[in-house]
Design a protein around this motif. Structure first.
Motif, mmCIF file in Angstrom:
data_model
loop_
_atom_site.group_PDB
_atom_site.id
_atom_site.type_symbol
_atom_site.label_atom_id
_atom_site.label_comp_id
_atom_site.label_asym_id
_atom_site.label_seq_id
_atom_site.Cartn_x
_atom_site.Cartn_y
_atom_site.Cartn_z
ATOM 1 N N ASP A 57 0.993 -1.126 0.002
ATOM 2 C CA ASP A 57 0.030 -0.027 -0.046
ATOM 3 C C ASP A 57 0.854 1.236 -0.079
ATOM 4 O OD1 ASP A 57 0.754 0.446 2.563
ATOM 5 O OD2 ASP A 57 -1.082 -0.146 3.534
ATOM 6 N N GLU A 58 0.312 2.419 -0.056
ATOM 7 C CA GLU A 58 1.050 3.414 -0.288
ATOM 8 C C GLU A 58 1.679 4.073 0.902
ATOM 9 O OE1 GLU A 58 -1.442 6.881 -2.167
ATOM 10 O OE2 GLU A 58 -0.282 8.456 -1.186
ATOM 11 N N THR A 59 1.140 3.765 2.061
ATOM 12 C CA THR A 59 1.968 3.989 3.112
ATOM 13 C C THR A 59 3.363 3.213 3.314
ATOM 14 O OG1 THR A 59 -0.197 4.602 4.409
ATOM 15 C CG2 THR A 59 1.773 4.168 5.751
ATOM 16 N N PHE A 60 3.265 1.934 2.979
ATOM 17 C CA PHE A 60 4.213 1.078 3.088
ATOM 18 C C PHE A 60 5.306 1.665 1.870
ATOM 19 C CE2 PHE A 60 7.024 -2.291 2.025
ATOM 20 C CZ PHE A 60 7.684 -2.599 3.265
ATOM 21 N N GLN A 61 4.937 1.905 0.800
ATOM 22 C CA GLN A 61 5.602 2.320 -0.280
ATOM 23 C C GLN A 61 6.472 3.508 0.075
ATOM 24 O OE1 GLN A 61 3.850 2.982 -4.378
ATOM 25 N NE2 GLN A 61 2.824 0.837 -4.006
ATOM 26 N N ASN A 62 5.442 4.719 0.597
ATOM 27 C CA ASN A 62 6.237 6.059 1.222
ATOM 28 C C ASN A 62 7.448 5.565 2.246
ATOM 29 O OD1 ASN A 62 4.658 7.400 -0.585
ATOM 30 N ND2 ASN A 62 3.425 8.502 1.118
ATOM 31 N N TYR A 63 6.786 4.844 3.156
ATOM 32 C CA TYR A 63 7.758 4.360 4.253
ATOM 33 C C TYR A 63 9.345 3.703 3.664
ATOM 34 C CZ TYR A 63 9.475 1.022 7.670
ATOM 35 O OH TYR A 63 10.392 0.294 8.538
ATOM 36 N N SER A 64 9.057 2.772 2.845
ATOM 37 C CA SER A 64 10.326 2.095 2.497
ATOM 38 C C SER A 64 11.275 3.120 1.495
ATOM 39 C CB SER A 64 10.137 0.876 1.524
ATOM 40 O OG SER A 64 8.810 0.795 0.821
ATOM 41 N N ARG A 65 10.317 3.926 0.613
ATOM 42 C CA ARG A 65 10.822 4.990 -0.309
ATOM 43 C C ARG A 65 12.117 5.857 0.523
ATOM 44 N NH1 ARG A 65 9.769 9.773 -1.414
ATOM 45 N NH2 ARG A 65 7.348 9.770 -0.655
ATOM 46 N N LEU A 66 11.256 6.241 1.812
ATOM 47 C CA LEU A 66 12.163 7.107 2.489
ATOM 48 C C LEU A 66 13.240 6.367 3.276
ATOM 49 C CD1 LEU A 66 8.992 9.218 4.175
ATOM 50 C CD2 LEU A 66 10.866 10.092 2.814
ATOM 51 N N PHE A 106 8.597 9.562 8.386
ATOM 52 C CA PHE A 106 7.280 10.219 8.587
ATOM 53 C C PHE A 106 6.536 10.087 7.236
ATOM 54 C CE2 PHE A 106 7.161 12.048 12.859
ATOM 55 C CZ PHE A 106 8.534 12.312 13.071
ATOM 56 N N PRO A 107 5.723 8.773 6.853
ATOM 57 C CA PRO A 107 5.476 8.605 5.434
ATOM 58 C C PRO A 107 4.251 9.567 5.008
ATOM 59 C CG PRO A 107 4.817 6.795 6.943
ATOM 60 C CD PRO A 107 5.445 7.763 7.731
ATOM 61 N N LYS A 108 3.476 10.131 5.817
ATOM 62 C CA LYS A 108 2.477 10.967 5.188
ATOM 63 C C LYS A 108 3.204 12.460 4.831
ATOM 64 C CE LYS A 108 -1.183 8.993 7.772
ATOM 65 N NZ LYS A 108 -2.263 8.614 6.945
ATOM 66 N N ILE A 109 4.386 12.603 5.298
ATOM 67 C CA ILE A 109 4.633 14.310 5.143
ATOM 68 C C ILE A 109 5.995 14.170 4.428
ATOM 69 C CG2 ILE A 109 3.247 15.463 6.691
ATOM 70 C CD1 ILE A 109 5.399 14.957 8.745
ATOM 71 N N GLY A 110 6.700 12.917 4.212
ATOM 72 C CA GLY A 110 7.872 12.720 3.141
ATOM 73 C C GLY A 110 9.040 13.165 3.968
ATOM 74 N N ILE A 111 8.974 12.993 5.442
ATOM 75 C CA ILE A 111 10.429 13.243 6.243
ATOM 76 C C ILE A 111 10.991 11.946 6.607
ATOM 77 C CG2 ILE A 111 10.997 14.163 8.404
ATOM 78 C CD1 ILE A 111 9.196 16.472 8.366
HETATM 79 C C1 LIG Z 1 2.894 9.456 0.230
HETATM 80 O O1 LIG Z 1 3.615 10.710 0.014
HETATM 81 C C2 LIG Z 1 3.205 11.363 -0.889
HETATM 82 C C3 LIG Z 1 4.220 12.452 -1.069
HETATM 83 O O2 LIG Z 1 4.866 12.852 0.240
HETATM 84 C C4 LIG Z 1 2.123 12.046 -0.130
HETATM 85 O O3 LIG Z 1 1.626 12.935 -0.798
HETATM 86 C C5 LIG Z 1 0.891 10.866 0.095
HETATM 87 O O4 LIG Z 1 -0.341 11.514 0.990
HETATM 88 C C6 LIG Z 1 1.694 10.043 1.042
HETATM 89 N N1 LIG Z 1 0.547 8.857 1.062
HETATM 90 C C7 LIG Z 1 0.368 8.257 2.366
HETATM 91 C C8 LIG Z 1 -0.473 7.193 2.192
HETATM 92 O O5 LIG Z 1 0.992 8.319 3.369
#
Ligand SMILES: *[C@@H]1O[C@H](CO)[C@@H](O)[C@H](O)[C@H]1NC(C)=O
Ligand SMILES: *[C@@H]1O[C@H](CO)[C@@H](O)[C@H](O)[C@H]1NC(C)=O
Ligand SMILES: *[C@@H]1O[C@H](CO)[C@@H](O)[C@H](O)[C@H]1NC(C)=O
Ligand SMILES: *[C@@H]1O[C@H](CO)[C@@H](O)[C@H](O)[C@H]1NC(C)=O
Length: 508
Positions: free
Chosen positions: A261-270, A427-432
């Motif tokens: 899922d997107e959260t995990f994708q964001n997490y592992s990318r970071l 912080f996967p939601k804010i890209g930190i």
């Molecule tokens: C994933 O990261 C993008 C870019 O930082 C953000 O816009 C998106 O809301 C994030 N998604 C989740 C599910 O955290």
């Protein structure tokens, strides 16, 4: 008829005791004499067994001793930062010591596994280590063959053997990481040494496991193609049979492959970013030097604001090396779990974390650090009841403060070590992504200035790829702080808007 025989041997008993049951009948004495030879035979058997056991123990002892004495010094140092070194060490201990010492370890050697004095890995530890390698592979997108060859994104360590790859692949299978399972099994075939008769499985059997994994991933054609090959090579193999059964009976699997899922994708990318802070907008944050009024005229510290809303910042050099060592000491001593409270120290390990609650009352240094956190944040950092030994960086589960709607106002996380690669807090939601820097703290508010739980602060700890991670977390509670950190004047107010008031202590 009541018969009793009294002999010389039993006479003294007769004199002092009147109960006839206490007599040893002469009949029994006769039998004892007759049986003596047989008894000695059994005694000899017993001695022989113990002797063999002691001999085995003593050989084992001298073997291990020699190994320890001549151990490559590098093993003590940085090499233990490499996942393969750790994996091999865990496996060696669990496999070498446990079978020899078995369950007798505690009794014989008076070693308690949890006492913190001596730690001996067991089967669960190996299973955990294998799972950790698979998670590293998933998060950092490494190939199993590179990992097996000791190459972790350029961090070189000892290679693994074909059998290791088979066991890690089997673990991946049971964890439903089927792509990773296929890679490890394939790697085990590449590393397979046909002259090595100690392989855990034959190549057709290993290939059949790959077939079963393909089937679960929905690639029936590939599974059938594999089955057609391996059934000719090893028709009686267990795995070959299982693959055939699953194909012929159209077995349905509960597992359904879904992309992460997107959260995990964001997490592992970071997590995969190089080890330095990553912030979405490099122009936005600022490095500030702040002063706070304290008991001493001023306390000065260097703070770098990574995000204003939600408020996330890092503060450098909040503790000294000596204070860091002091905190680590609490974990190493492994003081009784649950008795220590307040600051939680965690040593992130290949498998798990060692942790200890450290209360302000436990030492002058600890209470000094707590006070200092109060000076830095302007908040009341008095110790509150601990809420259990949950990991501060537990990413998988919703943070406990979400459930309990609002006790943890802010989090102050101190890194006690640098980590060469991995181990960031993200912080996967804010890209930190924040890479650990020794003696630096990461600080964020779990509530926004309107006192709503800030879900954007959902965070997680990345696995450590190379290094050793130590952190201490101080949670700052809403109790005692409702007057220190008051709501913003508008719903949109950010931490920076209310900051001057916190600084002034709302005096005027
Ligand atoms: C994933 O990261 C993008 C870019 O930082 C953000 O816009 C998106 O809301 C994030 N998604 C989740 C599910 O955290
Ligand atoms: C194993 O890996 C090799 C090389 O990457 C590939 O050609 C082969 O198809 C793989 N085997 C299976 C059964 O996936
Ligand atoms: C295979 O194993 C044998 C015996 O253990 C060893 O002598 C040989 O060097 C190994 N070959 C390879 C290619 O690893
Ligand atoms: C705690 O801080 C005070 C004031 O800075 C200092 O004098 C004292 O030595 C510290 N205590 C310890 C145990 O480090």
């Amino acid at each position: 008829m009541y018969c009793v025989s009294v002999t010389v041997l039993t006479l003294s008993a007769l004199l002092s005791l009147t109960s006839s049951e206490m007599f040893t009948s002469s009949n029994k004495v006769q039998r004892m004499v007759m049986d003596e030879e047989r008894m000695l035979g059994e005694l000899k058997l017993f001695i022989d067994q113990k002797y063999d056991w002691l001999k085995k123990m003593s050989i084992f002892y001298f073997d291990r001793l020699r190994d320890v004495k001549f151990r490559d010094d590098s093993l003590e140092g940085h090499d233990l930062y490499h996942p393969n070194t750790m994996y091999l060490a865990i496996q060696k201990f669990a496999n070498d010591y446990s079978p020899v010492l078995g369950n007798n370890l505690q009794n014989f050697l008076n070693i308690q596994r949890e006492s913190g004095q001596i730690f001996l890995a067991d089967k669960d530890d190996i299973a955990g280590a294998r799972k950790s390698l698979v998670i590293l592979q998933v998060v950092f997108k490494m190939s199993a063959l590179d990992m097996a060859r000791g190459d972790y994104l350029g961090f070189q360590g000892p290679p693994l053997k074909s059998n290791d790859a088979i066991l890690i692949g089997a673990r991946a299978f049971s964890e439903e990481h089927f792509n990773e399972c296929i890679e490890w099994m394939n790697a085990s075939i590449t590393l397979y040494n046909s002259t090595d008769s100690t392989s855990l499985a034959t190549i057709p059997e290993i290939t059949a496991v790959m077939g079963r994994a393909y089937l679960r991933l929905g690639d029936r054609a590939r599974a059938e193609q594999i089955y057609d090959e391996v059934k000719l090579l090893e028709p009686a193999g267990d795995e070959v049979g299982a693959l055939g059964h699953e194909l012929n009976n159209q077995v349905e699997f509960e597992f359904e492959f879904e992309p992460p899922d997107e959260t995990f994708q964001n997490y592992s990318r970071l997590c995969r970013l190089e080890n330095r802070h990553h912030i979405p907008d490099p122009n936005n944050p600022r490095l500030v030097c702040r002063y706070r009024e304290t008991l001493l005229p001023y306390y000065r510290f260097k703070e770098e604001i990574l995000s204003v809303a939600p408020f996330v910042s890092v503060i450098y050099n909040v503790i000294s090396d000596a204070e860091g060592d002091h905190l680590k000491g609490f974990v190493s001593d492994k003081l009784q779990r649950g008795q220590i409270q307040g600051i939680k120290a965690i040593a992130s390990d290949i498998r798990t974390s060692d942790l200890a609650w450290i209360g302000d009352q436990m030492s002058g240094q600890v209470s000094n650090i707590s006070k200092r956190i109060g000076y830095i944040t302007g908040l009341d950092t008095s110790q509150r009841k601990p809420d259990g030994l949950t990991s501060a960086e537990d990413f998988q589960n919703p943070p406990p403060w979400v459930k309990r709607s609002g006790h943890r106002l802010a989090t102050f996380l101190i890194y006690l070590s640098d980590v060469q690669r991995g181990g960031s807090t993200v912080f996967p939601k804010i890209g930190i992504a924040v890479a650990p820097v020794k003696n630096m703290a990461l600080f964020w508010y779990n509530f926004d200035p309107a006192y709503e739980v800030d879900l954007l602060t959902k965070h997680g700890g990345c696995p450590v790829l190379y290094g050793h991670k130590w952190i201490c977390t101080k949670w700052i509670w809403t109790y005692g702080n409702t007057l220190r950190r008051r709501c913003g004047l508008t719903p949109e107010a950010t931490q920076l808007d209310i900051e001057p008031d916190i600084k002034r202590g709302y005096k005027s």
